[in-house]
Design an enzyme around this catalytic site. Structure first.
Site, PDB file in Angstrom:
ATOM      1  N   CYS A  88       0.833  -1.200   0.000  1.00 48.43           N
ATOM      2  CA  CYS A  88       0.000   0.000   0.000  1.00 48.43           C
ATOM      3  C   CYS A  88       0.875   1.260   0.000  1.00 48.43           C
ATOM      4  O   CYS A  88       1.517   1.555  -1.003  1.00 48.43           O
ATOM      5  CB  CYS A  88      -0.973  -0.043   1.182  1.00 48.43           C
ATOM      6  SG  CYS A  88      -2.356   1.101   1.026  1.00 48.43           S
ATOM      7  N   HIS A 205      -3.368  -5.739   1.040  1.00 46.29           N
ATOM      8  CA  HIS A 205      -2.664  -5.967   2.303  1.00 46.29           C
ATOM      9  C   HIS A 205      -2.598  -7.447   2.672  1.00 46.29           C
ATOM     10  O   HIS A 205      -3.487  -7.951   3.371  1.00 46.29           O
ATOM     11  CB  HIS A 205      -3.384  -5.223   3.435  1.00 46.29           C
ATOM     12  CG  HIS A 205      -3.224  -3.754   3.419  1.00 46.29           C
ATOM     13  ND1 HIS A 205      -2.273  -3.091   4.167  1.00 46.29           N
ATOM     14  CD2 HIS A 205      -3.902  -2.788   2.744  1.00 46.29           C
ATOM     15  CE1 HIS A 205      -2.363  -1.784   3.963  1.00 46.29           C
ATOM     16  NE2 HIS A 205      -3.344  -1.576   3.099  1.00 46.29           N
ATOM     17  N   GLU A 207      -0.732  -8.770   4.890  1.00 45.10           N
ATOM     18  CA  GLU A 207      -0.530  -8.898   6.338  1.00 45.10           C
ATOM     19  C   GLU A 207      -1.840  -8.814   7.112  1.00 45.10           C
ATOM     20  O   GLU A 207      -1.889  -9.162   8.289  1.00 45.10           O
ATOM     21  CB  GLU A 207       0.458  -7.825   6.829  1.00 45.10           C
ATOM     22  CG  GLU A 207      -0.121  -6.441   7.097  1.00 45.10           C
ATOM     23  CD  GLU A 207      -0.464  -5.622   5.860  1.00 45.10           C
ATOM     24  OE1 GLU A 207      -0.803  -4.438   6.004  1.00 45.10           O
ATOM     25  OE2 GLU A 207      -0.402  -6.167   4.730  1.00 45.10           O
TER      26      GLU A 207
END
Length: 233
Positions: A88, A205, A207
């Site tokens: 990002c 994302h 994560e």
């Protein structure tokens, strides 16, 4: 000797702890934060440039963070073939630093978008995608206002010829539709690599998709790939 993951922290970062948790507590890897004024990356085996709003995204996303002291070390680290993942805002910073080609514009409808989306694996040659299959559809969150990836026609041709397009936005069946390309990115691009394949920038994302309790653990695929190649954990 154990392998170590480094997560950079810029003023304004807000996904650094997400990345740390994913690496430390889900992937069980030795992980440490790196302040933006740090310059020593000699003990780092995988470097993550996380999402957030570095320096408040003033001027444009990633434009100020690019000049943080650590970024010269990041560029040197990447040029030596070491793995760098920009997520990002981290992707935006890698673009500003010249480690990846192209630029980010405001989302096509000028709205911040935070939701789960589908992305299609376009290439499996990078450190981060070797455990995936070409055409595989992955469900993963996005959270950005400036994720509209842009590159000129010559640049796009170069990305395609060098197999640098890692992911494209798609529907649940892997089709590239106008609706699935919600931010208007050129050629529906969600992530790209450098020519060598050791640097990956992506707007979604991974994560945030590491545990099924959060709705998806597809994000682990990215780290399974690089951990296997680097023999981490």
């Amino acid at each position: 000797m154990s392998k170590k993951i480094g997560v950079i922290v810029f003023p304004g970062s807000n996904c650094d702890h997400d990345a740390y948790h994913a690496m430390k507590h889900v992937m069980n890897a030795e992980t440490k934060f790196l302040w933006h004024k740090d310059t020593d990356l000699t003990d780092i085996d995988l470097l993550i440039v996380p999402g957030g709003f570095s320096y408040g995204d003033y001027l444009r996303s990633g434009a100020i963070a690019r000049f943080s002291p650590i970024m010269n070390s990041v560029i040197e680290y990447a040029e030596k073939g070491n793995p760098v993942l920009g997520i990002c805002n981290g992707f935006q910073i890698l673009l500003e630093s010249g480690l990846l080609p192209g630029a980010m514009l405001h989302n096509e409808k000028l709205r911040f978008v935070c939701k789960n989306v589908n992305i299609r694996v376009e290439s499996t040659r990078s450190l981060f995608t070797t455990s995936m299959k070409k055409g595989q559809v992955i469900n993963i969150p996005v959270s950005h206002g400036e994720g509209n990836y842009f590159i000129d026609d010559d640049g796009l041709t170069s990305l395609e010829e060098n197999d640098q397009i890692a992911f494209r936005y798609c529907d649940q069946n892997g089709n590239l539709t106008e609706e699935s390309n919600f931010n208007g990115s050129v050629s529906a691009i969600a992530g790209i690599t450098n020519k060598e394949g050791n640097v990956l920038g992506m707007m979604p994302h991974p994560e945030r998709a590491m545990e099924k309790v959060l709705g998806s653990d597809d994000g682990k695929l990215f780290f399974d790939s690089v951990f296997d190649r680097l023999q981490i954990a």
